[in-house]
Design an enzyme around this catalytic site. Structure first.
Site, short mmCIF file in Angstrom:
data_model
loop_
_atom_site.label_atom_id
_atom_site.label_comp_id
_atom_site.label_asym_id
_atom_site.label_seq_id
_atom_site.Cartn_x
_atom_site.Cartn_y
_atom_site.Cartn_z
CB ALA A 67 3.51 -3.12 -10.53
N GLY A 111 -1.49 -3.28 -11.79
CA GLY A 111 -1.48 -3.79 -12.65
C GLY A 111 -1.94 -5.58 -12.30
CD GLU A 114 -2.12 -1.87 -15.84
OE1 GLU A 114 -1.83 -1.95 -15.48
OE2 GLU A 114 -2.45 -1.44 -16.50
CD GLU A 134 -2.00 1.62 -12.32
OE1 GLU A 134 -3.15 1.71 -11.52
OE2 GLU A 134 -1.55 0.13 -12.35
C1 HXC Z 1 4.64 -4.76 -3.01
C2 HXC Z 1 2.96 -4.24 -1.70
C3 HXC Z 1 1.78 -4.50 -1.87
C4 HXC Z 1 2.50 -4.02 -3.72
C5 HXC Z 1 1.16 -4.30 -0.52
N1 HXC Z 1 2.12 -4.69 -0.35
N2 HXC Z 1 0.56 -3.52 -1.73
N3 HXC Z 1 3.71 -4.70 -1.51
N4 HXC Z 1 3.90 -4.16 -3.46
N5 HXC Z 1 1.75 -3.64 -4.86
C6 HXC Z 1 2.90 -5.34 0.86
C7 HXC Z 1 3.00 -4.03 1.90
O1 HXC Z 1 4.12 -3.45 1.61
C8 HXC Z 1 2.95 -4.84 2.62
O2 HXC Z 1 4.11 -5.37 3.40
C9 HXC Z 1 1.99 -6.02 3.10
O3 HXC Z 1 1.73 -6.06 1.13
C10 HXC Z 1 0.25 -6.14 3.67
O4 HXC Z 1 0.59 -3.97 2.78
P1 HXC Z 1 -0.76 -3.70 3.77
O5 HXC Z 1 -0.64 -2.57 3.30
O6 HXC Z 1 -0.09 -3.07 5.40
O7 HXC Z 1 -1.43 -3.90 4.33
P2 HXC Z 1 -3.60 -3.20 3.26
O8 HXC Z 1 -3.24 -2.28 4.24
O9 HXC Z 1 -4.50 -4.44 4.17
O10 HXC Z 1 -3.61 -3.08 2.47
C11 HXC Z 1 -3.77 -3.47 1.54
C12 HXC Z 1 -3.90 -2.83 0.35
C13 HXC Z 1 -2.93 -1.89 -0.24
C14 HXC Z 1 -4.35 -2.04 -0.11
C15 HXC Z 1 -3.15 -3.97 -1.01
O11 HXC Z 1 -1.58 -2.78 0.21
C16 HXC Z 1 -2.38 -0.99 -1.02
O12 HXC Z 1 -2.83 -0.34 -1.18
N6 HXC Z 1 -1.03 -1.81 -1.83
C17 HXC Z 1 -0.45 -0.75 -3.27
C18 HXC Z 1 -2.22 -1.17 -4.34
C19 HXC Z 1 -1.57 -0.16 -5.18
O13 HXC Z 1 -1.54 1.33 -5.31
N7 HXC Z 1 -1.11 -1.01 -6.45
C20 HXC Z 1 -0.37 -0.63 -8.47
C21 HXC Z 1 0.54 -0.59 -8.00
S1 HXC Z 1 1.77 0.40 -9.47
P3 HXC Z 1 5.04 -5.27 4.12
O14 HXC Z 1 6.51 -5.54 4.49
O15 HXC Z 1 5.28 -4.04 5.12
O16 HXC Z 1 3.90 -6.36 5.44
C22 HXC Z 1 1.21 -1.00 -10.49
C23 HXC Z 1 1.47 -0.52 -12.22
C24 HXC Z 1 0.96 -1.20 -13.00
O17 HXC Z 1 0.87 -1.82 -10.23
C25 HXC Z 1 2.09 -1.45 -13.74
C26 HXC Z 1 1.95 -2.29 -14.36
C27 HXC Z 1 2.09 -4.78 -14.15
#
Ligand code: HXC
Length: 262
Positions: A67, A111, A114, A134
């Site tokens: 997400a 997501g 998923e 999550e």
């Molecule tokens: C929005 C995101 C993002 C996300 C990364 N970015 N994941 N933006 N939503 N899910 C953005 C960061 O904010 C950052 O933007 C840029 O991408 C690079 O990310 P970094 O963290 O600096 O890079 P890195 O250190 O290489 O790490 C990559 C990563 C990490 C492992 C993917 O970003 C991460 O853990 N992301 C979150 C993953 C997560 O928790 N997903 C679950 C979400 S909840 P800027 O602007 O700072 O450059 C979910 C619920 C499901 O999915 C619901 C149904 C859809």
């Protein structure tokens, strides 16, 4: 289709390719991306020149980081509750009769994992990682993680991923049955496209029936599932392609079947 800002759509021989394309956010599932993805799926579904759909991330930032956390952070409970995009996403995939191959070419988190599991067959690059992080954000999977992961890899492994937020590697995903094949990063899409071309060369209605029968295994008990399967098996006898496939096999010499897709 209107101009696309978050995905790239390409056509190959009977294969429709969708690449998620938000490298600045690891292909996170913004509302726009979900809308464009569903439009592209619908378009390929209705295009008779396409037999199989392939879904992958762009070349730079893996498959999908889930997400869009920035977008989601602005939602109140009521706004989140009233939005239908998760249902739309699941329903959008349920509505596709054509096989969908997911190619996970890097991270598939939340997501993203998923979304991968909404596909029918998964290929992964050796660099791929799957996770449901999550819990680290103070939430739970919302697009099928708690339901599809347990079916794919069993309760203990699914519970471990969901409760710890830890990722599993491509090899672990393959061993657990989540993924069909693991390939070097530079080969995974090429090989997946070859498989897609092979699958797309078979009769389209028979592929759709095979997909439906397999998916019904998750909905029906064994007895009803076997009954459903036998009915669809019998239904294939009404297709021109069934007659053609059997005649081609029995011809002397045996020949390749020419599918009419009807
Ligand atoms: C929005 C995101 C993002 C996300 C990364 N970015 N994941 N933006 N939503 N899910 C953005 C960061 O904010 C950052 O933007 C840029 O991408 C690079 O990310 P970094 O963290 O600096 O890079 P890195 O250190 O290489 O790490 C990559 C990563 C990490 C492992 C993917 O970003 C991460 O853990 N992301 C979150 C993953 C997560 O928790 N997903 C679950 C979400 S909840 P800027 O602007 O700072 O450059 C979910 C619920 C499901 O999915 C619901 C149904 C859809």
């Amino acid at each position: 289709m209107e101009s696309l800002s978050t995905i790239i759509v390409e056509h190959a021989e009977r294969v429709g390719l969708i690449k998620l394309n938000r490298p600045e956010a690891y292909n996170a599932l913004s509302r726009t991306l979900i809308k464009e993805l569903l439009q592209a799926l619908k378009l390929f579904e209705s295009d008779p020149s396409i037999g199989v759909i392939v879904l992958t991330g762009g070349d730079k930032k893996g498959f999908c980081a889930g997400a869009d956390i920035k977008e989601q952070s602005e939602l109140s409970f009521v706004n989140a509750y009233n939005q239908d995009y998760l249902k739309d996403l699941n329903d959008g995939f349920f509505a596709i009769h054509k096989p969908i191959i997911g190619v996970v070419n890097g991270i598939a988190l939340g997501g993203g994992c998923e979304l991968a599991m909404m596909c029918d067959i998964l290929y992964a690059s050796e660099t791929a990682k799957f996770g449901q992080p999550e819990i680290t954000l103070g939430t739970i999977p919302g697009a099928g993680g708690t339901q599809r992961l347990i079916r794919a890899i069993g309760k203990s492994k699914a519970m471990h991923m969901i409760l710890t937020g830890e990722t599993i590697s491509a090899k672990q995903a393959e061993a657990a049955g989540l993924v069909a094949k693991v390939l070097p990063a530079e080969q995974v899409l090429v090989v997946a496209m070859e498989t897609a071309t092979k699958i797309a060369s078979f009769s389209a209605p028979v592929l759709a029936m095979a997909k439906e029968a397999v998916n019904e295994a998750e909905e029906l008990g064994l007895k009803n599932g076997l009954h459903f399967e036998s009915r669809l098996y019998h239904a294939t006898f009404g297709l021109e392609d069934h007659a053609e496939g059997f005649q081609a096999f029995l011809a002397k010499p045996k020949r390749a079947a020419q599918w009419a897709h009807k």
